[in-house]
Design a protein around this motif. Structure first.
Motif, PDB file in Angstrom:
ATOM      1  N   SER A  56      -8.514   1.425   8.730  1.00 51.18           N
ATOM      2  CA  SER A  56      -8.558   2.331   7.574  1.00 51.18           C
ATOM      3  C   SER A  56      -9.311   3.610   7.911  1.00 51.18           C
ATOM      4  O   SER A  56      -8.915   4.709   7.498  1.00 51.18           O
ATOM      5  CB  SER A  56      -9.220   1.626   6.381  1.00 51.18           C
ATOM      6  OG  SER A  56      -8.458   0.531   5.946  1.00 51.18           O
ATOM      7  N   GLY A  80      -6.189  -1.077   1.462  1.00 46.68           N
ATOM      8  CA  GLY A  80      -7.101  -1.774   0.551  1.00 46.68           C
ATOM      9  C   GLY A  80      -6.426  -2.134  -0.757  1.00 46.68           C
ATOM     10  O   GLY A  80      -6.878  -1.746  -1.835  1.00 46.68           O
ATOM     11  N   THR A  81      -5.329  -2.877  -0.683  1.00 48.62           N
ATOM     12  CA  THR A  81      -4.570  -3.246  -1.876  1.00 48.62           C
ATOM     13  C   THR A  81      -5.441  -4.038  -2.846  1.00 48.62           C
ATOM     14  O   THR A  81      -6.327  -4.784  -2.433  1.00 48.62           O
ATOM     15  CB  THR A  81      -3.351  -4.094  -1.471  1.00 48.62           C
ATOM     16  OG1 THR A  81      -2.637  -3.424  -0.427  1.00 48.62           O
ATOM     17  CG2 THR A  81      -2.417  -4.298  -2.653  1.00 48.62           C
ATOM     18  N   ASP A  82      -5.197  -3.858  -4.129  1.00 48.17           N
ATOM     19  CA  ASP A  82      -5.954  -4.555  -5.174  1.00 48.17           C
ATOM     20  C   ASP A  82      -5.658  -6.060  -5.114  1.00 48.17           C
ATOM     21  O   ASP A  82      -4.840  -6.577  -5.859  1.00 48.17           O
ATOM     22  CB  ASP A  82      -5.578  -3.984  -6.544  1.00 48.17           C
ATOM     23  CG  ASP A  82      -6.440  -4.561  -7.666  1.00 48.17           C
ATOM     24  OD1 ASP A  82      -7.376  -5.321  -7.364  1.00 48.17           O
ATOM     25  OD2 ASP A  82      -6.156  -4.259  -8.832  1.00 48.17           O
ATOM     26  N   GLY A 130      -6.267   6.870   3.021  1.00 51.08           N
ATOM     27  CA  GLY A 130      -7.306   6.079   3.676  1.00 51.08           C
ATOM     28  C   GLY A 130      -7.459   4.690   3.079  1.00 51.08           C
ATOM     29  O   GLY A 130      -7.852   3.754   3.776  1.00 51.08           O
ATOM     30  N   GLY A 131      -7.117   4.551   1.803  1.00 49.70           N
ATOM     31  CA  GLY A 131      -7.232   3.245   1.146  1.00 49.70           C
ATOM     32  C   GLY A 131      -5.916   2.514   1.019  1.00 49.70           C
ATOM     33  O   GLY A 131      -5.809   1.575   0.229  1.00 49.70           O
ATOM     34  N   PHE A 163      -7.965  10.524   0.351  1.00 44.95           N
ATOM     35  CA  PHE A 163      -8.614   9.281  -0.068  1.00 44.95           C
ATOM     36  C   PHE A 163      -7.585   8.168  -0.270  1.00 44.95           C
ATOM     37  O   PHE A 163      -7.808   7.010   0.119  1.00 44.95           O
ATOM     38  CB  PHE A 163      -9.386   9.494  -1.370  1.00 44.95           C
ATOM     39  CG  PHE A 163     -10.715  10.158  -1.191  1.00 44.95           C
ATOM     40  CD1 PHE A 163     -11.705   9.555  -0.427  1.00 44.95           C
ATOM     41  CD2 PHE A 163     -10.986  11.378  -1.778  1.00 44.95           C
ATOM     42  CE1 PHE A 163     -12.946  10.160  -0.255  1.00 44.95           C
ATOM     43  CE2 PHE A 163     -12.221  11.987  -1.616  1.00 44.95           C
ATOM     44  CZ  PHE A 163     -13.205  11.386  -0.854  1.00 44.95           C
ATOM     45  N   ALA A 164      -6.460   8.514  -0.896  1.00 44.03           N
ATOM     46  CA  ALA A 164      -5.440   7.506  -1.188  1.00 44.03           C
ATOM     47  C   ALA A 164      -4.826   6.932   0.081  1.00 44.03           C
ATOM     48  O   ALA A 164      -4.609   5.726   0.196  1.00 44.03           O
ATOM     49  CB  ALA A 164      -4.354   8.109  -2.084  1.00 44.03           C
ATOM     50  N   GLY A 181       0.811  -1.212   0.000  1.00 43.94           N
ATOM     51  CA  GLY A 181       0.000   0.000   0.000  1.00 43.94           C
ATOM     52  C   GLY A 181       0.843   1.260   0.000  1.00 43.94           C
ATOM     53  O   GLY A 181       0.577   2.199  -0.754  1.00 43.94           O
ATOM     54  N   SER A 235     -11.120  -2.505   8.375  1.00 47.32           N
ATOM     55  CA  SER A 235     -11.973  -1.352   8.074  1.00 47.32           C
ATOM     56  C   SER A 235     -11.857  -0.289   9.159  1.00 47.32           C
ATOM     57  O   SER A 235     -11.814   0.915   8.867  1.00 47.32           O
ATOM     58  CB  SER A 235     -13.431  -1.802   7.946  1.00 47.32           C
ATOM     59  OG  SER A 235     -13.596  -2.686   6.861  1.00 47.32           O
ATOM     60  N   LEU A 255      -7.789   7.334   7.817  1.00 43.95           N
ATOM     61  CA  LEU A 255      -8.459   8.382   7.037  1.00 43.95           C
ATOM     62  C   LEU A 255      -8.770   9.597   7.910  1.00 43.95           C
ATOM     63  O   LEU A 255      -8.532  10.747   7.504  1.00 43.95           O
ATOM     64  CB  LEU A 255      -9.751   7.828   6.432  1.00 43.95           C
ATOM     65  CG  LEU A 255     -10.641   8.827   5.681  1.00 43.95           C
ATOM     66  CD1 LEU A 255      -9.921   9.363   4.453  1.00 43.95           C
ATOM     67  CD2 LEU A 255     -11.956   8.183   5.292  1.00 43.95           C
TER      68      LEU A 255
END
Length: 304
Positions: A284, A235-237, A231-232, A228-229, A84, A281, A288
């Motif tokens: 994250s 959340g790796t693809d 915060g994610g 946003f980036a 990430g 979650s 965020l």
């Protein structure tokens, strides 16, 4: 109270067509994002499909403790964080740089062609992208053909842990850089052209125009997207990871998403993986919130 209700209803009727336009999106989010949150309860229960969610016995934080004591937990957390952070470090600036380069192009026809070509990879399915990567990195693929041409030995890229992160991040940049420039180009389109003319009269070169005119116009947009980036970042693809990784690369490629997939979907440990997902979650959200708070204190730009 009656007057207030009548006033509210009159406002709704006056803007009814706008509310009707919003309704499909609202229902989609409600049905597919909020209703499923009811299933979070199984993270605290010994779930049985026969008994249902409400009638299954409560077990408290049992599955959270199981994850924290799992020997695989540290590895997947480390890999998720590293992938990430590396993705954020390399991928986030790429659309900004490309948008600044597009903004400096004076040939409009060439600019439109290059922009269109750069957008195409975004619309390619992740399955197709993974297939292309496998073909290019195979023993008889394009990359090894180039290596062999210069006298090198073929490399099995996807079986070597040292190459996985580079392949994953670079392919993500290639796929998303063009489409990511759209927001930045929209922000740049609002700049008054006379500012550049005045700066040129004052003797400013292109670099000074970027520093003193272009970049300040992008700053607020960049900060919002950065929030946003960040915060994610956890959340790796994982979809692409699942398509590309193998047991040989688990040491660097196994992230929270892929671990949850193996344990939850393949292993049917629904309570355990729900607990992991809920934990991530919450983390994250905290990240965020902190990023937004820091941004508000430093730059006066924030989401809330």
């Amino acid at each position: 109270m009656e007057t207030t209700n009548r006033s509210l209803w009159s406002r709704i009727m006056r803007h009814r067509y706008l509310y009707l336009m919003v309704l499909p999106g609202f229902l989609t989010v409600l049905i597919f994002c909020y209703f499923p949150m009811y299933g979070i309860l199984i993270a605290f229960k010994d779930y049985s499909a026969a008994k249902g969610i409400m009638d299954s016995p409560w077990v408290g934080f049992k599955y959270f403790n199981t994850f924290f004591h799992d020997p695989m937990a540290f590895r997947v957390l480390k890999n998720t964080l590293l992938l990430g952070v590396f993705t954020l470090f390399w991928s986030f600036p790429a659309p900004i740089i490309l948008a600044l380069l597009f903004n400096e192009l004076r040939n409009k026809r060439f600019k439109k062609v290059v922009q269109t070509v750069s957008y195409f990879p975004h619309f390619i399915s992740v399955v197709i992208v993974a297939g292309m990567i496998k073909e290019f990195t195979a023993r008889d693929g394009l990359f090894n053909d180039i290596i062999s041409f210069f006298g090198g030995s073929p490399i099995m890229f996807l079986l070597e842990p040292d190459y996985f992160r580079t392949i994953f991040i670079s392919s993500g940049i290639w796929q998303g850089i063009g489409f990511g420039t759209i927001i930045y180009l929209a922000a740049l389109s609002g700049i008054d052209p006379t500012l550049y003319d005045v700066a040129e009269v004052d003797g400013a070169n292109r670099w000074k125009k970027i520093v003193h005119i272009t970049w300040p116009s992008l700053r607020s947009t960049t900060v919002i997207l950065l929030i946003f980036a960040v915060g994610g970042v956890l959340g790796t693809d994982f979809q692409k990871i699942i398509l590309l990784y193998s047991p040989e690369t688990y040491s660097v490629a196994d992230v929270i998403g892929s671990y949850v997939y193996r344990q939850g979907i393949l292993g049917a440990q629904y309570e355990y993986t729900t607990a992991i997902g809920l934990f991530m979650s919450v983390i994250s959200f905290i990240v965020l919130y902190l990023t937004n708070w820091i941004s508000r204190k430093v730059s006066d730009t924030s989401l809330f």
